[in-house]
Design a protein around this motif. Structure first.
Motif, PDB file in Angstrom:
ATOM      1  N   THR A 135       0.820  -1.204   0.000  1.00 24.03           N
ATOM      2  CA  THR A 135       0.000   0.000   0.000  1.00 24.03           C
ATOM      3  C   THR A 135       0.858   1.260   0.000  1.00 24.03           C
ATOM      4  O   THR A 135       0.601   2.209  -0.751  1.00 24.03           O
ATOM      5  N   VAL A 136       1.890   1.273   0.832  1.00 18.79           N
ATOM      6  CA  VAL A 136       2.767   2.439   0.921  1.00 18.79           C
ATOM      7  C   VAL A 136       3.448   2.716  -0.411  1.00 18.79           C
ATOM      8  O   VAL A 136       3.479   3.863  -0.889  1.00 18.79           O
ATOM      9  N   ASN A 163       2.947   5.800  -3.148  1.00 14.40           N
ATOM     10  CA  ASN A 163       4.115   6.551  -3.615  1.00 14.40           C
ATOM     11  C   ASN A 163       4.117   6.685  -5.134  1.00 14.40           C
ATOM     12  O   ASN A 163       4.412   7.759  -5.681  1.00 14.40           O
ATOM     13  N   LEU A 164       3.745   5.619  -5.839  1.00 12.10           N
ATOM     14  CA  LEU A 164       3.707   5.641  -7.305  1.00 12.10           C
ATOM     15  C   LEU A 164       2.566   6.509  -7.830  1.00 12.10           C
ATOM     16  O   LEU A 164       2.628   7.021  -8.945  1.00 12.10           O
ATOM     17  N   THR A 165       1.526   6.684  -7.016  1.00  8.86           N
ATOM     18  CA  THR A 165       0.373   7.488  -7.433  1.00  8.86           C
ATOM     19  C   THR A 165       0.702   8.970  -7.468  1.00  8.86           C
ATOM     20  O   THR A 165       0.066   9.742  -8.184  1.00  8.86           O
ATOM     21  N   ASP A 166       1.708   9.380  -6.703  1.00  6.38           N
ATOM     22  CA  ASP A 166       2.070  10.790  -6.626  1.00  6.38           C
ATOM     23  C   ASP A 166       2.908  11.198  -7.844  1.00  6.38           C
ATOM     24  O   ASP A 166       4.130  11.224  -7.787  1.00  6.38           O
ATOM     25  N   PHE A 177      -3.412   0.737  -6.597  1.00  8.33           N
ATOM     26  CA  PHE A 177      -2.942  -0.544  -7.091  1.00  8.33           C
ATOM     27  C   PHE A 177      -2.929  -0.629  -8.608  1.00  8.33           C
ATOM     28  O   PHE A 177      -2.135  -1.378  -9.187  1.00  8.33           O
ATOM     29  N   ALA A 178      -3.790   0.123  -9.256  1.00  8.50           N
ATOM     30  CA  ALA A 178      -3.719   0.192 -10.721  1.00  8.50           C
ATOM     31  C   ALA A 178      -2.395   0.827 -11.140  1.00  8.50           C
ATOM     32  O   ALA A 178      -1.756   0.397 -12.108  1.00  8.50           O
ATOM     33  N   GLU A 179      -1.981   1.846 -10.392  1.00  9.42           N
ATOM     34  CA  GLU A 179      -0.704   2.505 -10.673  1.00  9.42           C
ATOM     35  C   GLU A 179       0.453   1.531 -10.474  1.00  9.42           C
ATOM     36  O   GLU A 179       1.363   1.426 -11.316  1.00  9.42           O
ATOM     37  N   ALA A 180       0.454   0.812  -9.354  1.00  5.49           N
ATOM     38  CA  ALA A 180       1.533  -0.132  -9.060  1.00  5.49           C
ATOM     39  C   ALA A 180       1.537  -1.287 -10.052  1.00  5.49           C
ATOM     40  O   ALA A 180       2.596  -1.703 -10.540  1.00  5.49           O
ATOM     41  N   MET A 195       3.574   4.631 -21.233  1.00  6.31           N
ATOM     42  CA  MET A 195       4.481   5.002 -20.150  1.00  6.31           C
ATOM     43  C   MET A 195       3.831   4.584 -18.845  1.00  6.31           C
ATOM     44  O   MET A 195       2.608   4.535 -18.731  1.00  6.31           O
ATOM     45  N   SER A 196       4.636   4.226 -17.873  1.00  4.13           N
ATOM     46  CA  SER A 196       4.095   3.911 -16.549  1.00  4.13           C
ATOM     47  C   SER A 196       4.742   4.832 -15.522  1.00  4.13           C
ATOM     48  O   SER A 196       5.831   5.373 -15.778  1.00  4.13           O
ATOM     49  N   PRO A 197       4.069   5.047 -14.380  1.00  5.33           N
ATOM     50  CA  PRO A 197       2.789   4.511 -13.929  1.00  5.33           C
ATOM     51  C   PRO A 197       1.614   4.921 -14.835  1.00  5.33           C
ATOM     52  O   PRO A 197       1.769   5.721 -15.747  1.00  5.33           O
ATOM     53  N   LEU A 198       0.457   4.378 -14.525  1.00  3.17           N
ATOM     54  CA  LEU A 198      -0.714   4.464 -15.397  1.00  3.17           C
ATOM     55  C   LEU A 198      -1.100   5.886 -15.765  1.00  3.17           C
ATOM     56  O   LEU A 198      -1.536   6.143 -16.895  1.00  3.17           O
ATOM     57  N   HIS A 199      -0.962   6.848 -14.823  1.00  5.77           N
ATOM     58  CA  HIS A 199      -1.391   8.219 -15.130  1.00  5.77           C
ATOM     59  C   HIS A 199      -0.593   8.798 -16.295  1.00  5.77           C
ATOM     60  O   HIS A 199      -1.125   9.583 -17.082  1.00  5.77           O
ATOM     61  N   HIS A 200       0.670   8.399 -16.434  1.00  5.04           N
ATOM     62  CA  HIS A 200       1.482   8.884 -17.547  1.00  5.04           C
ATOM     63  C   HIS A 200       1.035   8.261 -18.875  1.00  5.04           C
ATOM     64  O   HIS A 200       1.174   8.881 -19.931  1.00  5.04           O
TER      65      HIS A 200
END
Length: 320
Positions: free
Chosen positions: A164-165, A169-172, A260-263, A283-288
């Motif tokens: 989770t942590v 972190n990847l979501t930011d 978790f989608a991002e991770a 590109m990853s994470p997903l938002h990119h």
């Protein structure tokens, strides 16, 4: 006994403190020249963000501490949640400090982060197994039942917490993304905790939610400050700690679905490239990935917020 008025009061207090702290601490971060460096392989639209102050998670943590320490609910659960938040936030702070102050781009090594994260996660798991009325049982969403993990409880909880942590972190990665998504998740947990009679957990969740709301004033597009690993790991530690104390680790994949989608996007991308030499996402994470498809940053953030609201509603239904 806390009620909705107490929750609203705590949110407002934490929100106001964060609004006040921003103009005081952001100039200080600028003077310390703790500016964010933007990776060259990232979206070109992010280049203009280079130099924006980072480590703004300090603002969130300070507002949280001031708020909860004045509520009169400073019991053992509250202490554990503060430990989880500050402990993981400290790991992020050290990582940020090495990268932006000492100018070592890689920060802490992966194994160094993991050692600290696992240690904190085990402490959290052992505390809950010894103090919860459910012991080593956890609540299973949708079936209104529990499952006893027995000897597997500590390693399972430790895995969930660390996952989770790092997912938080990847979501930011976009202005207002992690703070907005986490605000919605904390609102969910605050209401659930209040309904379960876990007053200190409800107050803590509300206080941190208010801090996230206030931080959005400084962090929404175009961001005046980034939370950095200091903030994202602190938020991840808080969310994980709250879920564990509520005996709801299994609700995390639902309400924290964006995390978790991002991770997962990173795991899939790295695995695919190593095995086949091909990338699944632009590109990853997903938002990119969505940015590369032409979505504006604000659209990605708004859509991810909306998805989180829907996931939290599903979470409420799963516990009803």
């Amino acid at each position: 006994m806390s009620d909705y008025k107490d929750i609203i009061r705590v949110i407002v207090v934490s929100f106001i403190i964060t609004l006040i702290l921003g103009p005081l601490l952001i100039p200080a971060l600028k003077r310390l020249k703790v500016g964010q460096s933007i990776r060259k392989e990232g979206p070109k639209t992010h280049y203009k963000k280079s130099g924006t102050p980072t480590m703004g998670g300090i603002i969130i943590v300070i507002a949280l501490l001031i708020t909860v320490l004045t509520t009169g609910l400073f019991n053992q659960d509250m202490k554990v949640l503060i430990l989880s938040t500050i402990g993981f936030g400290l790991i992020g702070f050290i990582d940020d400090f090495i990268k932006v102050v000492l100018k070592r781009s890689l920060g802490l090594k992966a194994y160094q982060k993991l050692i600290g994260q696992i240690a904190l996660a085990v402490i959290l798991a052992v505390y809950q197994s010894n103090n919860s009325i459910l012991g080593t049982k956890i609540i299973v969403p949708f079936i209104n039942g529990t499952i006893d993990l027995g000897m597997l409880y500590v390693p399972f909880i430790a895995f969930v917490v660390v996952a989770t942590v790092n997912s938080a972190n990847l979501t930011d990665g976009l202005d207002g993304l992690a703070s907005g998504v986490t605000l919605i998740i904390l609102s969910f947990f605050s209401l659930i905790a209040l309904n379960m009679g876990m007053n200190s957990v409800a107050i803590f969740s509300a206080a941190l939610g208010g801090a996230c709301l206030g931080f959005l004033k400084h962090n929404s597009y175009p961001a005046k400050v980034f939370m950095g690993d200091t903030g994202s790991m602190a938020l991840g530690g808080a969310v994980a700690g709250i879920a564990v104390l509520l005996n709801l680790p299994l609700i995390i994949p639902i309400v924290c679905g964006i995390y978790f989608a991002e991770a997962l996007s990173v795991i899939i991308q790295v695995t695919s490239f190593k095995l086949t030499g091909k990338r699944v996402f632009l590109m990853s994470p997903l938002h990119h990935h969505f940015e590369q498809k032409g979505w504006k940053e604000t659209k990605v953030v708004t859509v991810f917020w909306i998805v989180t609201v829907v996931l939290c509603l599903i979470g409420v239904y799963s516990l009803s």
